[in-house]
Design an enzyme around this catalytic site. Structure first.
Site, PDB file in Angstrom:
ATOM      1  N   SER A 186       0.944  -1.462   0.233  1.00  0.00           N
ATOM      2  CA  SER A 186      -0.006  -0.144  -0.194  1.00  0.00           C
ATOM      3  C   SER A 186       1.009   1.137  -0.260  1.00  0.00           C
ATOM      4  O   SER A 186       1.962   1.281   0.713  1.00  0.00           O
ATOM      5  CB  SER A 186      -0.590   0.744   1.075  1.00  0.00           C
ATOM      6  OG  SER A 186      -1.263   1.181   1.607  1.00  0.00           O
TER       7      SER A 186
ATOM      8  N   TYR B  63      -1.525  -0.610  10.963  1.00  0.00           N
ATOM      9  CA  TYR B  63      -2.633  -1.669   9.338  1.00  0.00           C
ATOM     10  C   TYR B  63      -1.029  -0.777   8.731  1.00  0.00           C
ATOM     11  O   TYR B  63      -0.621  -1.985   7.820  1.00  0.00           O
ATOM     12  CB  TYR B  63      -3.292  -1.161   8.951  1.00  0.00           C
ATOM     13  CG  TYR B  63      -3.850  -0.736   7.086  1.00  0.00           C
ATOM     14  CD1 TYR B  63      -3.786  -1.909   6.727  1.00  0.00           C
ATOM     15  CD2 TYR B  63      -3.160   0.276   6.304  1.00  0.00           C
ATOM     16  CE1 TYR B  63      -3.920  -2.606   5.511  1.00  0.00           C
ATOM     17  CE2 TYR B  63      -3.493   0.179   5.429  1.00  0.00           C
ATOM     18  CZ  TYR B  63      -3.499  -1.153   4.531  1.00  0.00           C
ATOM     19  OH  TYR B  63      -4.205  -1.326   3.273  1.00  0.00           O
TER      20      TYR B  63
ATOM     21  N   LYS C 133       1.963  -3.711   6.548  1.00  0.00           N
ATOM     22  CA  LYS C 133       2.231  -3.913   5.682  1.00  0.00           C
ATOM     23  C   LYS C 133       4.066  -3.443   5.008  1.00  0.00           C
ATOM     24  O   LYS C 133       4.438  -4.099   4.480  1.00  0.00           O
ATOM     25  CB  LYS C 133       2.080  -2.531   4.155  1.00  0.00           C
ATOM     26  CG  LYS C 133       0.253  -2.886   4.313  1.00  0.00           C
ATOM     27  CD  LYS C 133       0.054  -4.440   3.117  1.00  0.00           C
ATOM     28  CE  LYS C 133      -1.091  -4.770   3.581  1.00  0.00           C
ATOM     29  NZ  LYS C 133      -1.458  -5.792   2.748  1.00  0.00           N
TER      30      LYS C 133
HETATM   31  C1  WQD Z   1      -9.114   9.876   0.202  1.00  0.00           C
HETATM   32  C2  WQD Z   1      -9.975  10.786   0.597  1.00  0.00           C
HETATM   33  C3  WQD Z   1     -10.271  12.259   3.142  1.00  0.00           C
HETATM   34  C4  WQD Z   1     -14.304  10.223   3.000  1.00  0.00           C
HETATM   35  C5  WQD Z   1      -6.928   4.872   2.571  1.00  0.00           C
HETATM   36  C6  WQD Z   1      -6.051   4.534   3.570  1.00  0.00           C
HETATM   37  C7  WQD Z   1      -5.003   3.561   1.998  1.00  0.00           C
HETATM   38  C8  WQD Z   1      -5.326   2.847   1.435  1.00  0.00           C
HETATM   39  C9  WQD Z   1      -6.924   3.306   0.718  1.00  0.00           C
HETATM   40  C10 WQD Z   1      -6.062   0.724   1.543  1.00  0.00           C
HETATM   41  C11 WQD Z   1      -8.856  11.987   1.290  1.00  0.00           C
HETATM   42  C12 WQD Z   1     -11.007  12.330   1.928  1.00  0.00           C
HETATM   43  C13 WQD Z   1     -12.857  11.107   3.006  1.00  0.00           C
HETATM   44  C14 WQD Z   1     -15.219  11.264   3.519  1.00  0.00           C
HETATM   45  C15 WQD Z   1     -13.539  12.920   2.915  1.00  0.00           C
HETATM   46  N1  WQD Z   1      -5.380   1.730   1.297  1.00  0.00           N
HETATM   47  N2  WQD Z   1     -12.980  11.846   2.116  1.00  0.00           N
HETATM   48  N3  WQD Z   1     -14.797  12.723   3.263  1.00  0.00           N
HETATM   49  O1  WQD Z   1      -7.656   7.974   3.035  1.00  0.00           O
HETATM   50  O2  WQD Z   1      -6.315   8.183   1.361  1.00  0.00           O
HETATM   51  O3  WQD Z   1      -6.142   5.601   2.102  1.00  0.00           O
HETATM   52  O4  WQD Z   1      -7.441   3.971   2.035  1.00  0.00           O
HETATM   53  O5  WQD Z   1      -6.046  -0.632   1.933  1.00  0.00           O
HETATM   54  O6  WQD Z   1      -3.787   2.772   3.195  1.00  0.00           O
HETATM   55  O7  WQD Z   1      -5.210   5.135   4.299  1.00  0.00           O
HETATM   56  O8  WQD Z   1      -8.539   6.772   1.219  1.00  0.00           O
HETATM   57  O9  WQD Z   1     -10.921   7.303   0.925  1.00  0.00           O
HETATM   58  O10 WQD Z   1     -10.613   7.428   3.872  1.00  0.00           O
HETATM   59  O11 WQD Z   1     -10.055   9.194   2.052  1.00  0.00           O
HETATM   60  O12 WQD Z   1     -13.275  13.995   2.576  1.00  0.00           O
HETATM   61  O13 WQD Z   1     -16.379  11.113   4.211  1.00  0.00           O
HETATM   62  O14 WQD Z   1     -10.974  12.105   0.441  1.00  0.00           O
HETATM   63  O15 WQD Z   1      -9.873  12.978   3.504  1.00  0.00           O
HETATM   64  O16 WQD Z   1      -8.690  13.458   1.436  1.00  0.00           O
HETATM   65  P1  WQD Z   1      -7.179   7.712   2.120  1.00  0.00           P
HETATM   66  P2  WQD Z   1     -10.026   7.471   1.699  1.00  0.00           P
END
Ligand code: WQD
Length: 340
Positions: free
Chosen positions: A126, A151, A155
């Site tokens: 990841s 998590y 990785k």
């Molecule tokens: C993306 C963007 C949020 C929800 C995570 C894991 C990473 C990975 C993928 C794993 C961010 C914003 C989100 C919401 C928002 N792999 N957001 N409102 O955090 O980049 O990565 O998932 O399995 O390891 O950390 O992904 O989709 O949660 O967020 O504004 O309701 O969307 O702040 O900027 P993230 P995400």
């Protein structure tokens, strides 16, 4: 026909990868204990490909059962290892569960590879291994920063375990794939992401809001130092991601690689902000999304996206779908699974 073992085969990325493997002539055996997925997915795979895939409902932590799968299939040529816990927030609450499941599962799999002389492994890593990267875009050589969660640490540690294994097993080889933000669904809308409720990743949160499963959604911060104030990520369509696994397997089977442990970033190489993602959704769906700007989410990195030059060059892989295609397929899947 080469036989490949897919762990986590009924999960989100695993199931899409099985489709791409079958379409490219591989025979697939799956292992999944169904703790975070459903075996309906196997029917979906059959509908799409016309091929029935066998799933062993066993836990990778159970070495005796795992060894039996390898005895049943002495002709496995490669393993694609997806099965793992993946919720960042939950991992902070339950670190031991994450270390036990993600690391012991991997160690048992490597033990089987050693015992049965299976040469090839592809590992789901990841972009979270980079932590808060200091340079953008991140290349495979960008140094790891402190992991932001247990998590992410599983990785980082999983990669290290495989690297150490590869050092003393020159006849084995591995590819470590660092995923950026996987999203979207198979274009048939027969399979897709079925997140545990409630979803926390951006794309399913958007589609759940639009379909009415939630009243509104929050953009976590619009006061960052980015072009529109919201965070930037590299969203990669799950079918492009799936195809990178097939290409990685072909790469290993051709044995043309320079070392026996190779690392590739899997992203499209472009950053998309949260507000841009919302606009893309509104454009392709014709729906008006009910969202508000809220406070920053603790632990979020401001911006991260991949340098994909190495994966394209070495694997001959090219992501073909953009954020619009991601939103279109995710929306079709949301409507299909909600019966709307
Ligand atoms: C993306 C963007 C949020 C929800 C995570 C894991 C990473 C990975 C993928 C794993 C961010 C914003 C989100 C919401 C928002 N792999 N957001 N409102 O955090 O980049 O990565 O998932 O399995 O390891 O950390 O992904 O989709 O949660 O967020 O504004 O309701 O969307 O702040 O900027 P993230 P995400």
């Amino acid at each position: 026909m080469s036989k490949v073992l897919v762990t986590g085969g009924t999960g989100y990325i695993g199931s899409h990868t099985i489709i791409d493997l079958i379409n490219n002539g591989f025979e697939v055996v799956s292992i999944d204990n169904l703790t975070n997925s459903n075996d309906d997915v196997l029917e979906g795979i059959e509908k799409i490909t016309g091929v029935k895939v066998t799933n062993y409902r066993i836990d990778l932590v159970d070495l005796a059962s795992l060894l039996q799968v390898f005895r049943d299939h002495p002709d496995i040529e490669g393993i694609i290892h997806f099965a793992a816990y993946k919720l960042v927030g939950e991992s902070v609450e339950k670190p031991l569960a994450y270390f036990r499941n993600n690391l012991l599962g991997l160690i048992n799999l490597l033990t089987c590879m050693e015992t049965f002389e299976v040469a090839n492994l592809i590992f789901s890593s990841s972009c979270s291994v980079y932590g808060n990267a200091e340079e953008l875009p991140v290349t495979e050589n960008t140094p790891f920063q402190e992991a932001e969660s247990p998590y992410a640490r599983t990785k980082q540690m999983g990669e290290q375990i495989i690297r150490d294994f590869a050092k003393v097993h020159p006849d084995h080889q591995a590819v470590l794939l660092r995923y950026f933000n996987p999203a979207g669904a198979h274009e048939s809308a027969i399979i897709g992401e079925a997140p545990s409720n409630p979803a926390s990743n951006l794309v399913p949160v958007i589609t759940e809001t639009a379909i009415g499963k939630r009243k509104s959604m929050t953009v976590f911060g619009a006061d960052y130092d980015t072009r529109d104030g919201s965070c930037i990520r590299d969203y990669i369509h799950v079918m492009d991601l799936a195809n990178a696994h097939t290409k990685s397997l072909q790469f290993l089977l051709q044995k043309k690689n320079a070392t026996n442990c190779e690392i590739f970033n899997l992203g499209i190489g472009e950053g998309v902000s949260v507000l841009e993602a919302i606009k893309a959704f509104e454009k392709v769906s014709g729906e008006k999304l009910n969202y508000e700007i809220g406070p920053r989410r603790p632990g979020d990195v401001v911006a991260i996206y991949a340098d994909k030059e190495r994966s394209e060059r070495e694997l001959g892989w090219k992501p073909e779908r953009d954020i619009d295609a991601i939103m279109e397929s995710a929306w079709a899947w949301e409507r299909a699974r909600s019966g709307k």
